[in-house]
Design an enzyme around this catalytic site. Structure first.
Site, PDB file in Angstrom:
ATOM      1  CB  SER A 126     -10.359   8.199  -4.058  1.00 22.79           C
ATOM      2  OG  SER A 126      -9.778   7.284  -5.052  1.00 22.79           O
TER       3      SER A 126
ATOM      4  NE  ARG B  33       0.992 -13.794  -1.607  1.00 26.24           N
ATOM      5  CZ  ARG B  33       1.549 -12.673  -2.021  1.00 26.24           C
ATOM      6  NH1 ARG B  33       0.615 -11.582  -1.511  1.00 26.24           N
ATOM      7  NH2 ARG B  33       2.564 -12.368  -2.310  1.00 26.24           N
TER       8      ARG B  33
ATOM      9  NE  ARG C 284      -0.142  -8.115   1.639  1.00 34.02           N
ATOM     10  CZ  ARG C 284       0.790  -9.077   1.827  1.00 34.02           C
ATOM     11  NH1 ARG C 284       2.019  -8.701   1.124  1.00 34.02           N
ATOM     12  NH2 ARG C 284       0.779 -10.302   2.262  1.00 34.02           N
TER      13      ARG C 284
ATOM     14  CG  LEU D 224      -6.580 -10.694  -1.487  1.00 34.66           C
ATOM     15  CD1 LEU D 224      -8.093 -10.352  -1.682  1.00 34.66           C
ATOM     16  CD2 LEU D 224      -6.454 -10.174  -0.262  1.00 34.66           C
TER      17      LEU D 224
ATOM     18  CG  HIS E  37      -8.101  -3.514 -13.086  1.00 33.07           C
ATOM     19  ND1 HIS E  37      -7.052  -3.651 -12.476  1.00 33.07           N
ATOM     20  CD2 HIS E  37      -7.971  -3.558 -14.518  1.00 33.07           C
ATOM     21  CE1 HIS E  37      -5.844  -3.537 -13.475  1.00 33.07           C
ATOM     22  NE2 HIS E  37      -6.466  -3.477 -14.641  1.00 33.07           N
TER      23      HIS E  37
ATOM     24  CE1 TYR F 150     -13.311  13.737 -10.779  1.00 36.48           C
ATOM     25  CE2 TYR F 150     -12.599  14.152 -13.028  1.00 36.48           C
ATOM     26  CZ  TYR F 150     -12.634  14.524 -11.688  1.00 36.48           C
ATOM     27  OH  TYR F 150     -11.709  15.721 -11.478  1.00 36.48           O
TER      28      TYR F 150
ATOM     29  CD  GLU G 273     -11.007   3.682 -10.587  1.00 27.37           C
ATOM     30  OE1 GLU G 273     -10.886   3.995  -9.512  1.00 27.37           O
ATOM     31  OE2 GLU G 273     -10.069   3.151 -11.352  1.00 27.37           O
TER      32      GLU G 273
END
Length: 313
Positions: A15, A66, A92, A94, A110, A173, A175
């Site tokens: 989204s 990774r 994931r 990093l 976040h 919303y 974000e």
């Protein structure tokens, strides 16, 4: 003017990727989405990206270390000539190598007002704490989880009777409003002094065993067991200049740099006689690759020999 080339990494419905993509359709948007990549081959967001004509890449991460998986993603980013990476629900962690490679050019969103409530189950934690407000944060990515320099935040009220689901809906919303704006500001270099310091900090602290502390009234960056290798200077003693101070090879190189490009380089007060050079960050678009190169060079000049070789292998 060419628009900045952005890749979005997702693991789910995407989204926030959609918010970034549709915002990029505005004529004055300074970025374009040139790749959507995922570690989940059937992530719903990939179908949306394909439908909108955006190239996609998907590869399951299972069975790969990774760093190995990140190298695969990094190769796709390079192939697409990506300049910035936006994480949007990318589930994931990093590798340090990937983070260092994209320092100052990789950002994440976040669903809390960082530094509060890092990690997962954020909305449950907000409600359990009885807080009256939460929100979302866009930050630069560093090796520590949800701990990079903050580029922007949006506040969301907690309403009586909220559940984690209802709160999550409203934070989404916010974000979708915040992320495109902050990304646009980042790539266009209009984020101001705080964001410039954040980018310098991300690049400097990505270097091995680098640390930060205030020195001479400015944020200074040093290497453990060594010396300071850079300072961020803003209006120091009222000079009106925002710049990065790093070590040149000496006063001769310092003078040559200033002679060749006086709009970019300057002789900083106090540090100048020792051969330091100032690089202006207040003259329009900043070449952050150039800044990163100077930081690495200055770090090498300041680090103990046992560390200096780490950037040369």
């Amino acid at each position: 003017m060419a628009r900045a080339r952005v890749a979005v990494l997702i693991s789910g419905r995407g989204s926030n990727m959609a918010a970034l993509l549709y915002a990029s359709h505005a004529p004055d948007c300074p970025y374009e989405i040139v790749l959507v990549a995922s570690n989940v081959p059937d992530a719903p967001g990939l179908a949306l990206a394909r439908a909108e004509g955006v190239p996609v890449f998907a590869r399951a991460h299972q069975g790969l270390k990774r760093a190995e998986f990140d190298a695969i993603i990094d190769a796709e980013l390079e192939r697409a000539e990506v300049q910035y990476v936006a994480l949007a629900g990318y589930m994931r962690l990093l590798s340090e190598g990937f983070v260092a490679s994209w320092a100052g050019r990789c950002l994440n969103i976040h669903p809390s007002l960082l530094p509060l409530h890092k990690g997962l189950d954020v909305h449950e934690a907000v409600l359990a704490a009885g807080e009256t407000a939460t929100g979302c944060t866009v930050h630069l990515v560093t090796p520590a989880l949800d701990d990079g320099p903050i580029l922007g935040q949006a506040r969301v009220a907690v309403i009586a009777g909220d559940t984690p689901e209802t709160l999550a809906d409203r934070v989404h919303y916010a974000e979708h409003q915040l992320y495109p704006r902050v990304l646009a500001e980042l790539v266009s270099g209009t984020t101001g002094v705080d964001a410039q310091l954040a980018r310098v900090r991300a690049l400097a602290l990505a270097l091995p065993e680098a640390g930060e502390r205030l020195s001479h009234g400015a944020p200074g960056f040093f290497v453990q067991g060594g010396k300071f290798f850079a300072y961020f200077s803003h209006d120091h003693h009222g000079n009106g200049v925002t710049g990065l101070l790093v070590k040149a090879s000496g006063v001769e190189e310092q003078a040559q740099l200033i002679e060749n490009d006086p709009e970019l380089y300057y002789r900083p007060a106090y540090f100048g006689p020792s051969g330091w050079i100032g690089i202006r960050l207040d003259r329009g678009a900043v070449d952050w690759d150039h800044i990163g190169d100077w930081l690495a060079r200055s770090w090498r000049a300041s680090a103990p020999k046992r560390l200096a070789a780490m950037l040369d292998f």
